[in-house]
Design a protein around this motif. Structure first.
Motif, PDB file in Angstrom:
ATOM      1  N   TYR A 153      -3.107   3.549   0.915  1.00  0.00           N
ATOM      2  CA  TYR A 153      -4.058   3.202  -0.137  1.00  0.00           C
ATOM      3  C   TYR A 153      -3.516   2.006  -0.935  1.00  0.00           C
ATOM      4  CZ  TYR A 153      -6.136   7.766   0.819  1.00  0.00           C
ATOM      5  OH  TYR A 153      -6.723   8.847   1.432  1.00  0.00           O
ATOM      6  N   SER A 154      -4.440   1.153  -1.370  1.00  0.00           N
ATOM      7  CA  SER A 154      -4.017   0.026  -2.203  1.00  0.00           C
ATOM      8  C   SER A 154      -3.540   0.522  -3.549  1.00  0.00           C
ATOM      9  CB  SER A 154      -5.193  -0.948  -2.390  1.00  0.00           C
ATOM     10  OG  SER A 154      -6.208  -0.361  -3.171  1.00  0.00           O
ATOM     11  N   LYS A 155      -2.691  -0.248  -4.186  1.00  0.00           N
ATOM     12  CA  LYS A 155      -2.118   0.172  -5.461  1.00  0.00           C
ATOM     13  C   LYS A 155      -3.182   0.307  -6.544  1.00  0.00           C
ATOM     14  CE  LYS A 155      -0.831  -4.524  -6.996  1.00  0.00           C
ATOM     15  NZ  LYS A 155      -1.324  -5.282  -5.819  1.00  0.00           N
ATOM     16  N   GLU A 183       0.843  -1.178   0.000  1.00  0.00           N
ATOM     17  CA  GLU A 183       0.000   0.000   0.000  1.00  0.00           C
ATOM     18  C   GLU A 183       0.888   1.241   0.000  1.00  0.00           C
ATOM     19  OE1 GLU A 183      -2.573  -0.217   3.361  1.00  0.00           O
ATOM     20  OE2 GLU A 183      -3.863  -1.788   2.498  1.00  0.00           O
ATOM     21  N   ASP A 222      -6.214   1.405  -6.112  1.00  0.00           N
ATOM     22  CA  ASP A 222      -6.996   2.627  -5.910  1.00  0.00           C
ATOM     23  C   ASP A 222      -6.237   3.864  -6.333  1.00  0.00           C
ATOM     24  OD1 ASP A 222      -9.057   1.114  -4.929  1.00  0.00           O
ATOM     25  OD2 ASP A 222      -8.463   1.372  -2.814  1.00  0.00           O
ATOM     26  N   GLU A 223      -4.928   3.897  -6.098  1.00  0.00           N
ATOM     27  CA  GLU A 223      -4.159   5.104  -6.306  1.00  0.00           C
ATOM     28  C   GLU A 223      -3.273   5.059  -7.547  1.00  0.00           C
ATOM     29  OE1 GLU A 223      -3.952   8.119  -4.591  1.00  0.00           O
ATOM     30  OE2 GLU A 223      -5.830   7.351  -3.771  1.00  0.00           O
TER      31      GLU A 223
END
Length: 301
Positions: A181-183, A177, A185-186
């Motif tokens: 944030y998870s990869k 993350e 999502d971002e």
């Protein structure tokens, strides 16, 4: 034989020449002796008659014995030609019955063993159902999460990734993350492939350090798939260059195989220790694909 009175009895023994002293026999003595001799002759005749009867009887017995021997030989021949094969057949039947009994006993043992195995499997299944759900993440050593965090940050820093210090390896998602944030999502699709490769490298490094069975090699498929850094940055700040520079350092002590499209490799310097194999997808020019001698169905003809 009667004694001739005209001749005197000899005075000496004709055999040993000893003197013989005997009186002259009287008429009565001669009569007695003659009567006894006649009696002996009659007995002799009877004996000869009986002997002849015995000889005839012996001949009859000999003939009967001969016939009995012939009958015995015939009986023995019958035993060998008739009874013996039947006896052999019966013996074979007995052996087959004994073998069948043995097979029956072995079959019974196998049935019992099968029943025991089934019971053991049923018991094991029941025991498994009663156990708690297997959680492999809880089996890692206590330093696993700390090691993964540090290694991922170190690799990202060497790859010139902005925000490397905010990267963490999540216990819940078991993935990297960035700033919480998870990869997915971002980051875009290309960055997800890039970060997946970083996580794999960190996990591989942990196995090399901690595992009893070190893999010793690593294969990564298209780590730059969909990756776009926008305007081509300088070489010392490019994440692609940083990633492959890190891979080249790791390949010194182990084998690392990277499968990547050649158009993604533009601007990436490669060290001398890197062996490049291009797949031509041409059966007659270079190497067709990753598995040597394996072709697409359309290219088989």
């Amino acid at each position: 034989m009667k004694h001739a009175r005209t001749h005197a009895y000899p005075a000496t023994c004709q055999f040993c020449h000893s003197p013989i002293h005997m009186s002259v026999p009287t008429e009565q003595d001669i009569l007695i002796v003659s009567t006894e001799i006649e009696h002996i002759h009659r007995i002799q005749a009877d004996v000869e008659t009986d002997l002849a009867i015995l000889v005839d009887k012996a001949d009859e017995v000999q003939q009967e014995l001969h016939l009995e021997k012939q009958q015995h030989r015939q009986n023995m021949h019958s035993l060998k030609s008739d009874i013996q094969p039947t006896a052999q057949h019966m013996q074979q039947d007995i052996e087959q019955i004994a073998h069948a009994e043995q097979l029956h006993a072995e079959y019974a043992e196998l049935i019992a063993l099968h029943a025991r195995f089934n019971k053991a499997l049923d018991d094991a299944g029941q025991a498994t159902q009663n156990d708690e759900k297997y959680k492999p993440r809880e089996c890692f050593q206590s330093d696993f999460w700390y090691s993964m965090n540090n290694t991922i940050r170190s690799i990202l820093q060497q790859c010139h990734f902005q925000g490397a210090d905010t990267a963490d390896f999540s216990r819940s998602s078991f993935d990297v993350e960035i700033a919480g944030y998870s990869k997915a999502d971002e980051q875009g699709k290309g960055y997800c492939a890039f970060l997946n490769s970083v996580v794999m490298l960190a996990f591989h490094d942990y196995l090399n350090e901690q595992s009893k069975h070190t893999p010793g090699w690593l294969l990564i498929d298209t780590p730059l798939h969909g990756f776009d850094e926008g305007i081509r940055p300088l070489e010392d700040s490019s994440m692609k260059v940083g990633l492959f520079s890190y891979l080249a350092k790791q390949a010194v002590s182990q084998q690392i195989i990277i499968i990547e499209n050649t158009n993604h490799m533009a601007g990436i310097p490669l060290d001398d220790n890197i062996n490049i194999v291009e797949f031509s997808k041409d059966k007659h020019n270079g190497r067709y694909g990753y598995l040597d001698g394996i072709y697409d169905v359309s290219d088989e003809s």
